[in-house]
Write a protein that holds these residues in place. Structure first.
Motif, short mmCIF file in Angstrom:
data_model
loop_
_atom_site.label_atom_id
_atom_site.label_comp_id
_atom_site.label_asym_id
_atom_site.label_seq_id
_atom_site.Cartn_x
_atom_site.Cartn_y
_atom_site.Cartn_z
N ILE A 8 -6.53 -3.41 -7.41
CA ILE A 8 -5.82 -2.65 -8.45
C ILE A 8 -4.31 -2.85 -8.37
O ILE A 8 -3.69 -3.24 -9.37
N PRO A 9 -3.68 -2.65 -7.20
CA PRO A 9 -2.24 -2.93 -7.14
C PRO A 9 -1.91 -4.40 -7.40
O PRO A 9 -0.91 -4.71 -8.05
N ALA A 10 -2.75 -5.32 -6.91
CA ALA A 10 -2.49 -6.74 -7.11
C ALA A 10 -2.51 -7.09 -8.59
O ALA A 10 -1.63 -7.81 -9.09
N ILE A 11 -3.48 -6.58 -9.30
CA ILE A 11 -3.57 -6.85 -10.75
C ILE A 11 -2.40 -6.21 -11.48
O ILE A 11 -1.81 -6.82 -12.38
N LYS A 12 -2.03 -5.00 -11.07
CA LYS A 12 -0.89 -4.32 -11.71
C LYS A 12 0.40 -5.11 -11.51
O LYS A 12 1.20 -5.26 -12.43
N ILE A 13 0.61 -5.62 -10.28
CA ILE A 13 1.82 -6.41 -10.01
C ILE A 13 1.82 -7.68 -10.85
O ILE A 13 2.83 -8.05 -11.45
N TYR A 14 0.69 -8.34 -10.93
CA TYR A 14 0.59 -9.58 -11.71
C TYR A 14 0.84 -9.30 -13.20
O TYR A 14 1.59 -10.03 -13.86
N GLN A 33 10.35 -2.49 -9.82
CA GLN A 33 9.83 -1.14 -9.81
C GLN A 33 9.56 -0.73 -8.37
O GLN A 33 9.09 -1.54 -7.57
N VAL A 34 9.83 0.53 -8.07
CA VAL A 34 9.64 1.02 -6.71
C VAL A 34 8.18 0.89 -6.29
O VAL A 34 7.88 0.39 -5.21
N ALA A 35 7.26 1.33 -7.15
CA ALA A 35 5.84 1.29 -6.80
C ALA A 35 5.38 -0.14 -6.55
O ALA A 35 4.62 -0.41 -5.60
N ALA A 36 5.83 -1.09 -7.36
CA ALA A 36 5.44 -2.49 -7.19
C ALA A 36 6.00 -3.04 -5.88
O ALA A 36 5.30 -3.75 -5.15
N SER A 37 7.25 -2.70 -5.57
CA SER A 37 7.85 -3.16 -4.32
C SER A 37 7.14 -2.57 -3.11
O SER A 37 6.86 -3.29 -2.15
N VAL A 38 6.83 -1.28 -3.17
CA VAL A 38 6.13 -0.63 -2.06
C VAL A 38 4.75 -1.27 -1.87
O VAL A 38 4.35 -1.57 -0.74
N ALA A 39 4.03 -1.48 -2.97
CA ALA A 39 2.68 -2.07 -2.88
C ALA A 39 2.74 -3.47 -2.28
O ALA A 39 1.97 -3.80 -1.37
N GLN A 40 3.66 -4.29 -2.77
CA GLN A 40 3.74 -5.67 -2.30
C GLN A 40 4.17 -5.74 -0.84
O GLN A 40 3.56 -6.45 -0.03
#
Length: 170
Positions: free
Chosen positions: A151-157, A48-55
């Motif tokens: 929040i992004p870390a939990i979403k990615i996991y 996912q774009v959002a997950a890649s950007v966040a990570q």
């Protein structure tokens, strides 16, 4: 690139190279990870774009923090983080290359269970140590950092757990 990080990390651990050299290799690798975001945007990979950007953004920020961290130490944390990132990325990239491999699929969708929390913990330790050294109120700044980071870390996991269920049927 991930193999070079593992190699450099091992040589640092054995005392043959400096941590500064490892950090330069990590920085180069993480700036190269921007291509992963571009691939996600172009749908070249299934992320996912959002997950890649966040990570990638979090890793670039922590990579910058690693340069500051060298004066704070202990440096084994930076070496350990580089090794964790290299393992996670190496497994992911090998999986993208050879999706037909059941072993790589199993590694891709199981190794993150340990590597992601380990990497996130090490990233947080680095930020905490930097704040302790350079901030008048490290606790409040760290809590603010955690609020933004968690929040992004939990979403990615959670996303990876869903992907695991999808790609590794019982």
């Amino acid at each position: 690139m991930q193999v070079s990080i593992l190699f450099v990390g091992l040589t640092v651990a054995l005392g043959h190279l400096s941590v500064t050299q490892l950090i330069y290799v990590v920085a180069l690798s993480q700036f190269g990870a921007i291509t992963e975001v571009l691939s996600a945007i172009k749908r070249g990979i299934s992320s996912q774009v959002a997950a890649s950007v966040a990570q990638v953004s979090a890793r670039l920020a922590v990579t910058f923090a690693l340069f500051v961290f060298m004066s704070v130490g202990p440096l084994w944390i930076a070496v350990f983080l580089a090794m964790v990132w290299a393992l996670a990325d190496g497994i992911r990239y090998l999986y993208y290359i050879r999706k037909a491999s059941k072993l790589l699929a199993w590694l891709r969708y199981n190794s993150f269970i340990v590597l992601y929390p380990l990497g996130m913990s090490l990233e947080n330790i680095i930020v905490w140590k930097i704040l302790l050294r350079y901030s008048e109120s490290p606790v409040w700044l760290f809590l603010a950092f955690l609020a933004c980071y968690s929040i992004p870390a939990i979403k990615i996991y959670m996303y990876m757990l869903r992907q695991r269920k999808k790609h590794l049927p019982n």
